[in-house]
Design an enzyme around this catalytic site. Structure first.
Site, PDB file in Angstrom:
ATOM      1  N   HIS A   1       0.841  -1.190   0.000  1.00 12.98           N
ATOM      2  CA  HIS A   1       0.000   0.000   0.000  1.00 12.98           C
ATOM      3  C   HIS A   1       0.886   1.254   0.000  1.00 12.98           C
ATOM      4  O   HIS A   1       1.819   1.361   0.797  1.00 12.98           O
ATOM      5  CB  HIS A   1      -0.916  -0.004   1.220  1.00 12.98           C
TER       6      HIS A   1
ATOM      7  N   LYS B   1     -13.901   4.916   6.000  1.00 15.40           N
ATOM      8  CA  LYS B   1     -14.328   5.897   4.992  1.00 15.40           C
ATOM      9  C   LYS B   1     -15.840   5.844   4.798  1.00 15.40           C
ATOM     10  O   LYS B   1     -16.480   6.854   4.523  1.00 15.40           O
ATOM     11  CB  LYS B   1     -13.599   5.621   3.666  1.00 15.40           C
TER      12      LYS B   1
END
Length: 889
Positions: free
Chosen positions: A132, A556
């Site tokens: 990532h 999120k």
């Protein structure tokens, strides 16, 4: 509010800071040094609250573009050296996070050694490295930092010179000088091959030597030799979700390079043992098994005729070299002069090593028992096999659906799979799983997507055949939303024999539940899956089943508090499902570095897991900058791995601290808090029409996209919607703007709406889950700064409603801040965590000027100025701020 504490420094920070100042003066000149020192001292004075400091010119306006770039580099390097110094001083270490401390606590709780041994025999604790893109620093920069750490250890030990004869103090100065002259930014985008090589550095240079040493220490503390429960995983080269550059070729590349590294390590270790084990048959008895290995070795050198251990090791070395050539496809760096048959499995190699170990321990009252290097090598073979790290495969469920639909259509099984409802899909897939017939005709020209997925499946099968099944064990499904999402992967795996109706060593299919709704649905989906007669026997043969839960996207989707509670509740709700199926549950936690992506103390997070959800089996992702922070050196790796293991022991065996009554009260309170926080978060982020444009204008999200820090795109699609943005740039952007919204927004509204404040205080004092939730949020609030965030908000002045949006953010921060202090009984943030408070207060004066420069450079860049130094300056400030904040992505 209480008086602020003094900004203190540990001796290493002062020492390294002085060296950096000398280097800046020597290479940047007196002017740059004076400018840097003026900006630094005035910023420190402001943060110390010295009278009149607010009126002092911060000195930033005097910097030209060249000076700005040099200044930012200086502050970035100071932050990096401060990180190194703090890691050395154990600022981030938790004293209770050791296996010895865990065993002592368990004994005090009445848990005996037999219970610990039984747990470890069935345990798996595994950090899993991922690519990532949150590591902004180049590997060259990290290498210099690690070399400084090694030199500082020599200095600690009183060494005047390095083993190579360099004066230690001078060598440290040279490394800092090299850092100053090393380009901090990448000029080229990373490729998957680069990410594989970067990960390999940690696997080869840190994990391989450190893990066996940890086991050796644990054996002494446990009083017995435990099973090899601590292992290492990786996604790098196998994570295809949203990354078109991960292919069958990268899968082969990752596993081949890992195999070459681990086999080379074994060869070096065996070579070293050959030099050490000089026992003569004229002076020591030799077992028949060792004699047989010696005779089979082909080593007939007269000089070693009476040295059976060396001859046996010559034969083992020859076989290792043959194994290397067969697996890697080329000769090893130091080939053997002898002929040897390749080892078929790591177990065969280990068996030969054990023959030698048993023979050594048999004579002389066991004085040669447990020769360190041999014991560590045997343990390494058990842990790392021929594969080094277990590589996971991951793909999005939508891709699986499309690929399978094409296979079913072309094979004549189902003309329009995508049009079927869920129950029709499940029925069709179960019929398919009852037979072992593949669907893909080799002569058909498949679409590019389907051909790529089929190539991956066949590559995985070939790798498992070559390196053993441990090389690839899991196939993870992103955006798993239904039972059919799991069954589709079984059908696809069948194409290359990775799953068969009668198989017992099949690839494990792992759903990744990411959104709040998916987490709510997870127990029902898993209950159906575990009960299927086509699936249950396979899971029973394996003994466990993994479920992955995603921290980033759930945050999120629903905000920090709701995400954290939803993950906790989903884990707890899965436990009875697995108990009913008589199957061990293995949770895989998809955590990031920032709190908004599940970051924070892994020790506290594991201990805060719901009762019954760990049971010795846990995997956790380690991403981006966290890999360098946790595993950059052997010492930090040992500390963090031990924290994971000790927390897993405690979470699995500690008596439940909460009574049933308290658990019910606390859960009811969390439900109410979550509902209020969720409504506030969704109302701002998803229901405010201008919020998306405000976010993109206020934060450096567009500028972050220009950093060359990863191989994959920043969004899964071309959409600019928040829903389609990856969680990493979402969190990273808010951190740069010092709002850090994903780590706290909505919690203040939850606290304010909840009437029983005494109950919340009881939860903070008596519930590890709630204490960890507050602790992580407190760290984020301490690193955020609404005054600086307001400066960033001015970049969005052209967005309708920008004042209203930022007012909601600022007011929400104050509600979260005040509510947390009220619940924890503090007068200021981190009052009860002085080490972390001092660490953050040290950094803040260095971050503020970087933020102010970044804002100014963004204004100029967005106004159309094309001087390349402006873009470089923005990228450098992003790098420097991320370095100073540490866990920002």
């Amino acid at each position: 509010m209480g008086p602020p504490i003094q900004i203190s420094q540990n001796p290493d920070i002062r020492y390294l800071g002085r060296i950096l100042g000398d280097v800046i003066r020597a290479y940047g000149g007196d002017k740059l040094f004076r400018q840097t020192e003026y900006i630094r001292s005035s910023s420190v004075d402001r943060h110390r609250g010295i009278a009149g400091a607010e009126a002092i010119d911060p000195g930033l306006d005097a910097l030209g573009l060249d000076d700005t770039i040099a200044f930012v580099r200086g502050f970035m390097l100071f932050s990096m050296l401060a990180n190194l110094a703090e890691d050395r001083q154990g600022v981030a270490a938790e004293p209770e996070a050791t296996v010895a401390a865990a065993l002592e606590k368990l004994r005090a709780d009445g848990i005996d050694g037999d219970a610990v041994a039984a747990l470890l025999d069935a345990s798996l604790v595994a950090p899993v490295l991922t690519a990532h893109p949150t590591e902004v620093r180049r590997k060259s920069v990290l290498d210099h930092k690690n070399r400084i750490a090694e030199l500082m250890r020599l200095r600690d030990n009183g060494a005047a010179e390095t083993p190579e004869g360099d004066v230690v103090e001078e060598a440290i100065r040279r490394q800092v000088a090299l850092l100053w002259q090393t380009r901090p930014l990448r000029t080229q985008k990373l490729f998957v091959a680069d990410e594989i090589d970067n990960a390999l550095t940690y696997l080869r240079d840190v994990f391989l030597p450190v893990v066996p040493k940890l086991y050796a220490r644990w054996e002494k503390e446990l009083g017995h030799r435990p099973a090899s429960f601590l292992r290492v995983g990786s996604w790098i080269g196998g994570d295809r979700d949203g990354n078109p550059f991960v292919t069958a070729e990268t899968l082969h590349m990752a596993t081949s390079r890992n195999a070459a590294a681990v086999l080379g390590h074994y060869a070096d270790a065996v070579h070293g043992l050959g030099a050490e084990l000089s026992l003569s048959s004229t002076l020591a008895p030799v077992s028949e098994a060792v004699e047989a290995l010696a005779e089979a070795s082909g080593d007939n050198a007269p000089s070693r005729r009476d040295e059976p251990y060396r001859r046996a090791l010559s034969g083992i070395y020859a076989r290792l070299c043959a194994t290397y050539a067969e697996i890697v496809g080329k000769a090893p760096p130091r080939p053997s002069a002898l002929a040897g048959a390749p080892y078929a499995t790591p177990g065969d190699f280990r068996r030969d090593l054990v023959v030698i170990a048993n023979a050594l321990s048999a004579g002389g009252g066991g004085q040669l028992e447990g020769i360190g290097a041999l014991g560590r090598l045997i343990r390494a073979v058990e842990v790392f096999g021929f594969h080094l790290a277990t590589l996971d495969m991951r793909q999005n469920s939508a891709v699986h659906e499309r690929v399978l639909a094409e296979l079913l259509r072309v094979s004549g099984v189902e003309g329009d799979y995508l049009a079927l409802d869920e129950e029709a899909r499940v029925a069709l897939l179960r019929r398919e799983l009852a037979v072992n017939r593949p669907l893909a005709a080799p002569w058909h020209r498949w679409s590019e997507e389907t051909a790529g997925e089929l190539a991956i499946v066949h590559a995985a099968a070939a790798i498992r055949a070559r390196l053993g099944n441990q090389a690839i064990l899991q196939w993870i499904i992103s955006k798993a939303e239904s039972l059919s999402d799991l069954l589709e992967v079984h059908v696809l795996a069948r194409e290359a024999g990775l799953w068969s109706a009668e198989g017992t060593d099949d690839l494990m299919v792992v759903p990744l539940f990411e959104t709040i709704a998916d987490l709510d649905d997870a127990p029902a989906i898993m209950a159906r899956y575990l009960a299927l007669p086509e699936i249950a026997p396979h899971i029973a043969a394996r003994g466990h089943q993994e479920v992955m839960i995603g921290y980033s996207d759930s945050n999120k989707d629903g905000g920090y508090l709701t995400s954290t509670w939803g993950l906790h509740q989903a884990s707890a709700a899965l436990t009875p499902v697995f108990e009913a199926a008589d199957t061990a549950m293995q949770l895989f936690h998809g955590r990031g570095g920032a709190v908004g992506r599940g970051g924070g103390s892994a020790f506290a997070a594991i201990r805060a897991q719901p009762a019954g959800t760990v049971q010795g089996r846990i995997r956790i992702t380690e991403q981006g900058e966290v890999i360098a922070a946790k595993y950059g050196t052997g010492d930090s790796a040992a500390t963090n791995l031990e924290a994971m293991v000790s927390a897993s022991l405690l979470a699995s065996l500690e008596p439940e601290a909460l009574s049933d009554a308290d658990a019910a009260r606390f859960a009811g309170a969390m439900d109410a808090l979550s509902d209020s926080a969720f409504a506030a978060y969704r109302g701002l982020v998803y229901d405010t029409p201008a919020f998306r444009d405000f976010f993109r204008a206020m934060t450096p999200i567009a500028e972050i996209a220009t950093l060359k820090i990863g191989s994959r795109p920043s969004s899964r699609t071309k959409s600019s919607a928040i829903e389609d943005l990856r969680a990493i740039p979402w969190v990273f952007s808010w951190a740069q703007a010092r709002a850090m919204l994903p780590g706290w927004y909505g919690t203040g509204e939850g606290f304010a709406a909840f009437g029983d404040k005494a109950l919340l205080a009881d939860m903070a004092a008596g519930w590890p889950f709630f204490a960890a939730l507050l602790g992580n949020m407190e760290m984020v609030l301490a690193k955020s700064d609404m005054g600086i965030a307001a400066r960033y908000a001015e970049l969005a002045a052209h967005i309708d409603g920008h004042d209203t949006i930022f007012t909601a953010i600022r007011d929400g921060w104050h509600r979260a801040h005040d509510g947390l202090l009220d619940i924890t009984g503090q007068t200021r943030l981190l009052e009860k965590n002085p080490a972390l408070e001092a660490s953050i207060r040290l950094r803040l004066p260095y971050i503020e000027p970087l933020n102010l420069l970044q804002i100014e450079l963004m204004k100029r860049h967005r106004a159309g100025e094309t001087d390349p130094r402006i873009a470089e300056g923005i990228q450098l400030t992003i790098n420097a701020i991320a370095t100073a904040l540490r866990n920002s992505g």
